[in-house]
Design an enzyme around this catalytic site. Structure first.
Site, PDB file in Angstrom:
ATOM      1  N   PRO A  65      -4.612 -17.857  39.307  1.00 35.91           N
ATOM      2  CG  PRO A  65      -6.921 -17.869  39.044  1.00 35.91           C
ATOM      3  CD  PRO A  65      -5.808 -18.616  39.704  1.00 35.91           C
ATOM      4  CB  CYS A 121     -12.263 -11.639  43.040  1.00 34.63           C
ATOM      5  SG  CYS A 121     -11.693 -10.024  42.479  1.00 34.63           S
TER       6      CYS A 121
END
Length: 371
Positions: free
Chosen positions: A16, A101
């Site tokens: 993603p 992240c």
């Protein structure tokens, strides 16, 4: 490769990427080859609070299967509610949890690649996600740790296996490395040794199908996750399918074929966004990636970034030297984000106690962000 109830072949996952892996890009990549294609990351809080932008981001194509959503969150209760929603409302077939992240606005609030340092909190989040997802497989993506002095991936992998996570993916860099330096493939091998009972996927520095084969051979991982390597190179998924099926054939498009792919990508974005003007504005960031290595000229490159209609784009593409061959070597290698961080932004006192169960504040998940 089997991930829970899902059979994934070739053993390839599209990572993603914010602003990239929307329906249009996923469709383009799926047209090239198989695998698992994950949506842009959304926050669990935004999902349970039914923020319209979030539901827009998790739309899937009519024939898109399996449907994969990546969730970001820091609160076990909210993550559990989000997983239950996805299962009960049939929003997806697979849930991936983001603990990788590295961006400061996420880590400074205790999320993303900062969170696995809190082992008990990580365990609680994974337990709630798995318990509420019903038959849907839950996976997680992570980094090696915060920095070389605070590595978390082996503990996190063991916790994931113990809590019923179906597979783990490791981006073999620390948060401090961000996207710089070289991915530590040996860490992927160590993780596979630590959790042989579940699939381990490797991520980092896969710029070609042959890189993927080398990673699997060197680390023993069960599959690969591809992020920046497919930027401007959606045919990488065709190469990966060929490679994992044992074929030595590789795609080497000339400039005309690249131009055709650019037009297809732009058309998909315009369709998804519902506007040629805004679809082409979104497409601009892809232009440099597609044209990397080709002899185009600065004026022509600038002209591409100024187009506002598909007709203009077709006209600019028609001006290219369609027979110009693939620029071997020059066109390969890093694209997208790069560079390291001097330090990782963390909440005050975050490193004091790895066993602390305190859930980061509500601002760690901006419910109005859509993800």
């Amino acid at each position: 490769m089997k991930i829970g109830t899902l059979d994934v072949w070739p053993p390839v996952v599209l990572a993603p990427m914010a602003g990239i892996t929307n329906i249009g890009f996923r469709t383009l990549c799926r047209e090239q080859g198989g695998g698992l294609f994950v949506s842009e990351m959304i926050t669990s809080r935004a999902l349970v609070e039914r923020v319209p932008l979030t539901f827009h981001m998790i739309r899937f194509g009519e024939h898109e299967t399996p449907r994969s959503i990546q969730l970001y969150g820091v609160d076990p209760v909210i993550i559990g509610r989000a997983a239950r929603m996805i299962h009960e409302e049939d929003l997806a077939d697979h849930i991936d949890l983001n603990f990788g992240c590295p961006v400061p606005k996420v880590t400074r609030r205790g999320g993303g690649s900062a969170l696995p340092y809190k082992r008990n909190l990580l365990r609680a989040i994974l337990r709630e996600a798995v318990a509420n997802a019903g038959p849907l497989p839950v996976t997680m993506k992570m980094r090696k740790g915060i920095d070389e002095d605070h590595l978390t991936y082996l503990d996190a992998g063991r916790i994931a296996a113990e809590e019923g996570v179906a597979a783990v993916a490791l981006h073999a860099r620390t948060a401090r490395q961000h996207y710089g330096g070289t991915a530590d493939w040996d860490a992927i091998a160590r993780l596979k040794e630590a959790v042989p009972e579940i699939p381990v996927l490797g991520n980092g520095d896969i710029w070609s199908a042959d890189d993927a084969l080398r990673m699997v051979e060197r680390t023993g991982c069960d599959g690969v996750v591809v992020g920046r390597g497919c930027l401007g190179r959606p045919w990488l998924f065709r190469d990966l399918a060929l490679a994992f099926d044992g074929s030595a054939e590789r795609v080497r498009p000339d400039l005309g074929e690249v131009g055709d792919m650019m037009l297809r990508h732009a058309e998909l974005l315009c369709e998804v966004i519902g506007s040629e003007r805004y679809g082409l504005a979104d497409f601009r960031k892809h232009i440099g990636w597609y044209l990397k290595g080709f002899e185009i000229g600065s004026d022509a490159r600038r002209a591409f970034t100024a187009v506002t209609t598909l007709t203009e784009l077709r006209d600019r593409l028609a001006e290219l030297d369609r027979g110009q061959p693939w620029p071997e070597g020059v066109a390969d290698g890093p694209r997208g984000k790069s560079g390291e961080r001097a330090k990782v932004a963390l909440p005050h006192g975050w490193l004091d106690d790895p066993c602390d169960m305190t859930v980061p504040g509500a601002d760690a998940e901006d419910a109005t962000s859509g993800g």
